[in-house]
Scaffold this motif. Structure first.
Motif, mmCIF file in Angstrom:
data_model
loop_
_atom_site.group_PDB
_atom_site.id
_atom_site.type_symbol
_atom_site.label_atom_id
_atom_site.label_comp_id
_atom_site.label_asym_id
_atom_site.label_seq_id
_atom_site.Cartn_x
_atom_site.Cartn_y
_atom_site.Cartn_z
ATOM 1 N N THR A 18 0.823 -1.202 0.000
ATOM 2 C CA THR A 18 0.000 0.000 0.000
ATOM 3 C C THR A 18 0.862 1.258 0.000
ATOM 4 O O THR A 18 0.614 2.192 -0.762
ATOM 5 C CB THR A 18 -0.931 0.004 1.227
ATOM 6 O OG1 THR A 18 -1.725 -1.179 1.194
ATOM 7 C CG2 THR A 18 -1.838 1.214 1.237
ATOM 8 N N LEU A 19 1.891 1.285 0.849
ATOM 9 C CA LEU A 19 2.724 2.475 0.974
ATOM 10 C C LEU A 19 3.622 2.692 -0.240
ATOM 11 O O LEU A 19 3.935 3.825 -0.589
ATOM 12 C CB LEU A 19 3.580 2.398 2.243
ATOM 13 C CG LEU A 19 2.816 2.459 3.553
ATOM 14 C CD1 LEU A 19 3.757 2.238 4.719
ATOM 15 C CD2 LEU A 19 2.096 3.789 3.698
ATOM 16 N N LEU A 20 4.053 1.618 -0.874
ATOM 17 C CA LEU A 20 4.973 1.759 -1.999
ATOM 18 C C LEU A 20 4.283 1.938 -3.337
ATOM 19 O O LEU A 20 4.919 2.346 -4.300
ATOM 20 C CB LEU A 20 5.911 0.548 -2.065
ATOM 21 C CG LEU A 20 6.892 0.403 -0.929
ATOM 22 C CD1 LEU A 20 7.779 -0.803 -1.158
ATOM 23 C CD2 LEU A 20 7.733 1.655 -0.764
ATOM 24 N N GLN A 21 2.993 1.645 -3.413
ATOM 25 C CA GLN A 21 2.285 1.702 -4.696
ATOM 26 C C GLN A 21 2.468 3.056 -5.390
ATOM 27 O O GLN A 21 2.925 3.119 -6.526
ATOM 28 C CB GLN A 21 0.798 1.405 -4.493
ATOM 29 C CG GLN A 21 0.009 1.321 -5.783
ATOM 30 C CD GLN A 21 0.209 0.028 -6.534
ATOM 31 O OE1 GLN A 21 0.386 -1.017 -5.927
ATOM 32 N NE2 GLN A 21 0.184 0.082 -7.834
ATOM 33 N N ALA A 22 2.121 4.145 -4.737
ATOM 34 C CA ALA A 22 2.194 5.473 -5.370
ATOM 35 C C ALA A 22 3.628 5.892 -5.698
ATOM 36 O O ALA A 22 3.896 6.308 -6.829
ATOM 37 C CB ALA A 22 1.498 6.517 -4.503
ATOM 38 N N PRO A 23 4.594 5.785 -4.750
ATOM 39 C CA PRO A 23 5.952 6.196 -5.112
ATOM 40 C C PRO A 23 6.559 5.362 -6.232
ATOM 41 O O PRO A 23 7.268 5.884 -7.090
ATOM 42 C CB PRO A 23 6.763 6.049 -3.822
ATOM 43 C CG PRO A 23 5.817 5.764 -2.750
ATOM 44 C CD PRO A 23 4.485 5.472 -3.347
ATOM 45 N N VAL A 24 6.268 4.056 -6.241
ATOM 46 C CA VAL A 24 6.802 3.190 -7.303
ATOM 47 C C VAL A 24 6.168 3.575 -8.637
ATOM 48 O O VAL A 24 6.857 3.678 -9.659
ATOM 49 C CB VAL A 24 6.585 1.700 -6.969
ATOM 50 C CG1 VAL A 24 6.835 0.819 -8.173
ATOM 51 C CG2 VAL A 24 7.486 1.287 -5.814
ATOM 52 N N GLU A 25 4.854 3.790 -8.646
ATOM 53 C CA GLU A 25 4.189 4.214 -9.884
ATOM 54 C C GLU A 25 4.740 5.550 -10.369
ATOM 55 O O GLU A 25 4.944 5.740 -11.571
ATOM 56 C CB GLU A 25 2.680 4.307 -9.674
ATOM 57 C CG GLU A 25 2.009 2.961 -9.622
ATOM 58 C CD GLU A 25 0.517 3.040 -9.357
ATOM 59 O OE1 GLU A 25 0.006 4.130 -9.008
ATOM 60 O OE2 GLU A 25 -0.142 1.998 -9.486
#
Length: 116
Positions: A18-25
């Motif tokens: 959940t936490l990494l989804q946006a920064p990775v995208e």
């Protein structure tokens, strides 16, 4: 393995995803669309549909570093089933991802204490 360890691992994996989804995208968005992200056996697994290719590429990484204050996450030592993607990610995508949301930072600090 006890039920508590299993639940803790599953909860931590969900939190990381959940936490990494946006920064990775955000970090990989210019290279293609992130189709999936998961944490399995301590390894981050991504499925990426690279721009200009008709296939999806699997990317794996076991080297994850969360800053002590939760302000950034660095992912390194990428492996992929497509050599040019692996090389490009290792050359250009290993810089830390900034985490701006204070709630996400607090969650990452807790996660860092539990897992790393």
């Amino acid at each position: 393995m006890s039920i508590w360890k299993t639940l803790r691992k599953k909860g931590a994996a969900f939190t990381v995803e959940t936490l990494l989804q946006a920064p990775v995208e955000n970090a990989l968005g210019r290279y293609g669309k992130v189709k999936g992200i998961a944490l399995e056996n301590g390894e981050l697994r991504l499925t990426l549909a690279p721009n200009g290719l008709d296939r999806e590429v699997e990317i794996r990484c076991a080297d994850i570093d969360i800053a002590a204050d939760g302000s950034s996450v660095r992912i390194g030592s990428f492996r992929s089933d497509l050599a040019c993607v692996e090389q490009a990610l290792n050359d250009f995508a290993t810089a830390p991802f900034p985490i701006s949301h204070s709630g996400a930072r607090a969650a990452l600090v807790l996660l860092r204490k539990l897992m790393f």
